[in-house]
Design a protein around this motif. Structure first.
Motif, PDB file in Angstrom:
ATOM      1  N   VAL A  68      -3.756 -21.374  12.349  1.00  0.00           N
ATOM      2  CA  VAL A  68      -3.078 -21.965  11.214  1.00  0.00           C
ATOM      3  C   VAL A  68      -1.928 -21.065  10.789  1.00  0.00           C
ATOM      4  O   VAL A  68      -2.106 -19.862  10.583  1.00  0.00           O
ATOM      5  N   ASP A  69      -0.757 -21.660  10.677  1.00  0.00           N
ATOM      6  CA  ASP A  69       0.412 -20.952  10.156  1.00  0.00           C
ATOM      7  C   ASP A  69       0.409 -21.101   8.637  1.00  0.00           C
ATOM      8  O   ASP A  69       0.480 -22.210   8.111  1.00  0.00           O
ATOM      9  N   ILE A  70       0.271 -19.982   7.922  1.00  0.00           N
ATOM     10  CA  ILE A  70       0.136 -20.000   6.467  1.00  0.00           C
ATOM     11  C   ILE A  70       1.461 -19.614   5.829  1.00  0.00           C
ATOM     12  O   ILE A  70       2.034 -18.575   6.151  1.00  0.00           O
ATOM     13  N   ARG A  71       1.936 -20.476   4.922  1.00  0.00           N
ATOM     14  CA  ARG A  71       3.191 -20.208   4.209  1.00  0.00           C
ATOM     15  C   ARG A  71       2.972 -20.366   2.718  1.00  0.00           C
ATOM     16  O   ARG A  71       2.569 -21.444   2.255  1.00  0.00           O
ATOM     17  N   PRO A  72       3.223 -19.331   1.922  1.00  0.00           N
ATOM     18  CA  PRO A  72       3.099 -19.483   0.470  1.00  0.00           C
ATOM     19  C   PRO A  72       4.211 -20.361  -0.090  1.00  0.00           C
ATOM     20  O   PRO A  72       5.327 -20.390   0.445  1.00  0.00           O
ATOM     21  N   VAL A  73       3.895 -21.073  -1.130  1.00  0.00           N
ATOM     22  CA  VAL A  73       4.876 -21.928  -1.801  1.00  0.00           C
ATOM     23  C   VAL A  73       5.418 -21.174  -3.012  1.00  0.00           C
ATOM     24  O   VAL A  73       4.628 -20.648  -3.816  1.00  0.00           O
ATOM     25  N   PRO A  74       6.737 -21.063  -3.176  1.00  0.00           N
ATOM     26  CA  PRO A  74       7.296 -20.344  -4.327  1.00  0.00           C
ATOM     27  C   PRO A  74       6.781 -20.918  -5.645  1.00  0.00           C
ATOM     28  O   PRO A  74       6.649 -22.142  -5.788  1.00  0.00           O
ATOM     29  N   PRO A  75       6.448 -20.070  -6.629  1.00  0.00           N
ATOM     30  CA  PRO A  75       5.909 -20.553  -7.906  1.00  0.00           C
ATOM     31  C   PRO A  75       6.819 -21.548  -8.605  1.00  0.00           C
ATOM     32  O   PRO A  75       6.329 -22.493  -9.246  1.00  0.00           O
ATOM     33  N   GLU A  76       8.140 -21.361  -8.471  1.00  0.00           N
ATOM     34  CA  GLU A  76       9.048 -22.295  -9.158  1.00  0.00           C
ATOM     35  C   GLU A  76       8.980 -23.688  -8.564  1.00  0.00           C
ATOM     36  O   GLU A  76       9.209 -24.690  -9.262  1.00  0.00           O
ATOM     37  N   VAL A  77       8.675 -23.770  -7.274  1.00  0.00           N
ATOM     38  CA  VAL A  77       8.527 -25.086  -6.645  1.00  0.00           C
ATOM     39  C   VAL A  77       7.305 -25.796  -7.204  1.00  0.00           C
ATOM     40  O   VAL A  77       7.336 -26.983  -7.525  1.00  0.00           O
ATOM     41  N   VAL A  78       6.190 -25.059  -7.339  1.00  0.00           N
ATOM     42  CA  VAL A  78       4.960 -25.654  -7.874  1.00  0.00           C
ATOM     43  C   VAL A  78       5.160 -26.017  -9.340  1.00  0.00           C
ATOM     44  O   VAL A  78       4.700 -27.074  -9.795  1.00  0.00           O
ATOM     45  N   ASN A 142      -4.949 -21.251 -11.164  1.00  0.00           N
ATOM     46  CA  ASN A 142      -3.736 -20.491 -11.485  1.00  0.00           C
ATOM     47  C   ASN A 142      -2.449 -21.217 -11.112  1.00  0.00           C
ATOM     48  O   ASN A 142      -1.354 -20.687 -11.307  1.00  0.00           O
ATOM     49  N   GLY A 143      -2.551 -22.423 -10.556  1.00  0.00           N
ATOM     50  CA  GLY A 143      -1.364 -23.220 -10.260  1.00  0.00           C
ATOM     51  C   GLY A 143      -0.584 -22.772  -9.045  1.00  0.00           C
ATOM     52  O   GLY A 143       0.536 -23.242  -8.831  1.00  0.00           O
ATOM     53  N   SER A 144      -1.140 -21.894  -8.227  1.00  0.00           N
ATOM     54  CA  SER A 144      -0.444 -21.477  -7.012  1.00  0.00           C
ATOM     55  C   SER A 144      -0.687 -22.493  -5.894  1.00  0.00           C
ATOM     56  O   SER A 144      -1.555 -23.369  -6.002  1.00  0.00           O
ATOM     57  N   ALA A 145       0.072 -22.352  -4.803  1.00  0.00           N
ATOM     58  CA  ALA A 145      -0.055 -23.282  -3.683  1.00  0.00           C
ATOM     59  C   ALA A 145       0.386 -22.605  -2.400  1.00  0.00           C
ATOM     60  O   ALA A 145       1.163 -21.654  -2.417  1.00  0.00           O
ATOM     61  N   TRP A 146      -0.146 -23.094  -1.292  1.00  0.00           N
ATOM     62  CA  TRP A 146       0.319 -22.634   0.017  1.00  0.00           C
ATOM     63  C   TRP A 146       0.179 -23.757   1.023  1.00  0.00           C
ATOM     64  O   TRP A 146      -0.610 -24.687   0.848  1.00  0.00           O
ATOM     65  N   LEU A 147       0.992 -23.670   2.053  1.00  0.00           N
ATOM     66  CA  LEU A 147       1.008 -24.676   3.114  1.00  0.00           C
ATOM     67  C   LEU A 147       0.355 -24.100   4.358  1.00  0.00           C
ATOM     68  O   LEU A 147       0.603 -22.959   4.735  1.00  0.00           O
ATOM     69  N   GLY A 148      -0.471 -24.901   4.980  1.00  0.00           N
ATOM     70  CA  GLY A 148      -1.097 -24.520   6.231  1.00  0.00           C
ATOM     71  C   GLY A 148      -0.724 -25.503   7.321  1.00  0.00           C
ATOM     72  O   GLY A 148      -0.798 -26.724   7.113  1.00  0.00           O
ATOM     73  N   PHE A 149      -0.307 -24.992   8.454  1.00  0.00           N
ATOM     74  CA  PHE A 149       0.044 -25.854   9.586  1.00  0.00           C
ATOM     75  C   PHE A 149      -0.817 -25.484  10.781  1.00  0.00           C
ATOM     76  O   PHE A 149      -0.842 -24.331  11.211  1.00  0.00           O
ATOM     77  N   GLN A 150      -1.541 -26.457  11.286  1.00  0.00           N
ATOM     78  CA  GLN A 150      -2.359 -26.267  12.480  1.00  0.00           C
ATOM     79  C   GLN A 150      -1.778 -27.109  13.603  1.00  0.00           C
ATOM     80  O   GLN A 150      -1.750 -28.331  13.511  1.00  0.00           O
ATOM     81  N   PRO A 151      -1.306 -26.473  14.674  1.00  0.00           N
ATOM     82  CA  PRO A 151      -0.681 -27.244  15.754  1.00  0.00           C
ATOM     83  C   PRO A 151      -1.682 -28.152  16.444  1.00  0.00           C
ATOM     84  O   PRO A 151      -2.893 -27.948  16.371  1.00  0.00           O
TER      85      PRO A 151
END
Length: 321
Positions: A68-78, A142-151
């Motif tokens: 899984v490719d893990i990418r954090p989402v910027p807080p301002e986007v959330v 806490n309102g955070s988010a991250w994206l996970g990509f599984q090929p």
């Protein structure tokens, strides 16, 4: 006179010496045996210990040996999304209770002061496309988010017989087994209003040829579901998924195969872990200079284990997970 005294002393020593020496030799042999059990059982089960530890950590951490490719989402986007107004646990509990009052007007429903409202995990959404699986993880606390990509799985086995999803056999083997289970329960004086309900997913796996192509067919006894995939000689499992499946494999199949041997290895591992604990206690107690420190460590271990046990029991009892 001195010679007589010396002789009598030596006679007494020889009388008491052999039994004491014998007991010491026996105790020494037992000690050596326990130490050897502790040592060689640990050496033999090194692969299983390492595998269990690594795969256990892989469950807790997606980033360990990841697919899984893990990418954090910027807080301002959330913050610019509706998550900015996502309700807190107690607020959401109040909303749920109000809806329950509306749907069940005949019931007295009140939110307790110590309601202990809490979320049990992230809120997740997925999109699947040709590239693979994209998952959005939203932390409701806490309102955070991250994206996970599984090929996509490179070893995905081609599907065969796509138009056939279920088949019906006569006589139905699952119904035969169900009737047999009902009679077995009756013979044990266990009453029921009808036949026992199906439990589990017993399957039949075999190889066949479909249009000249080797095909692995899986037949589900419970509902007649059919999976047919081209047999290419590949297992169809990414390495990470295979390790995780090994970690969670349990039970014994009705045939002697790799899974049966794995089950026996798990039993050996369970016995060895108990032996390690007991032999470790024995070896600790033999070293007098470590008894005090060891006792403190054991006490801390018992307190930690008790705290974790009660905490996890409360979590599973309240969340029903």
């Amino acid at each position: 006179m001195s010679q007589v005294n010396t002789s009598s002393v030596s006679d007494e020593a020889s009388a008491d010496g052999p039994p004491i020496a014998s007991r010491r030799r026996f105790s020494s042999r037992i000690s050596i045996l326990i130490r050897r059990i502790h040592l060689y059982s640990g050496l033999f089960l090194v692969p299983w210990v390492v595998l269990y530890g690594v795969t256990g950590a892989m469950f807790n951490h997606l980033g360990l040996f990841p697919r899984v490719d893990i990418r954090p989402v910027p807080p301002e986007v959330v913050a610019a999304t509706a998550m900015a107004d996502f309700p807190a646990p107690d607020e959401l509990a109040e909303q749920v209770v109000e809806q329950l009052k509306t749907r069940s007007p005949g019931s007295d429903i009140q939110l307790l002061p110590n309601h202990g409202a809490q979320f049990t995990g992230d809120v997740m959404f997925e999109i699947k496309n040709g590239d693979g699986q994209h998952v959005v993880h939203l932390n409701p606390v806490n309102g955070s988010a991250w994206l996970g990509f599984q090929p996509a799985n490179d070893e995905e086995l081609p599907a065969m017989l796509k138009d056939v999803r279920n088949i019906t056999l006569s006589p139905d083997p699952h119904q035969q087994a169900r009737e047999a289970a009902g009679k077995i329960l009756q013979s044990a004086d266990i009453s029921s209003d009808g036949l026992p309900a199906p439990l589990g997913w017993a399957k039949l796996n075999f190889l066949a040829s479909v249009d000249g192509q080797p095909t692995r067919i899986t037949y589900v006894l419970k509902d007649g579901h059919i999976d047919a995939n081209q047999h290419t000689g590949q297992d169809g499992l990414p390495l990470r998924q295979f390790f995780l499946r090994m970690h969670t494999s349990h039970g014994q199949p009705p045939h002697w195969n790799g899974r049966m041997f794995w089950s026996l290895a798990v039993d050996a591992m369970a016995i060895a872990m108990v032996c390690w604990a007991l032999t470790g206690l024995f070896m600790w107690w033999q070293l007098k200079r470590t008894r005090l420190i060891g006792a403190v460590v054991i006490l801390l271990s018992l307190l930690t284990a008790a705290a974790m046990t009660f905490s996890l029991h409360d979590f599973y009892a309240t969340t029903r997970l």
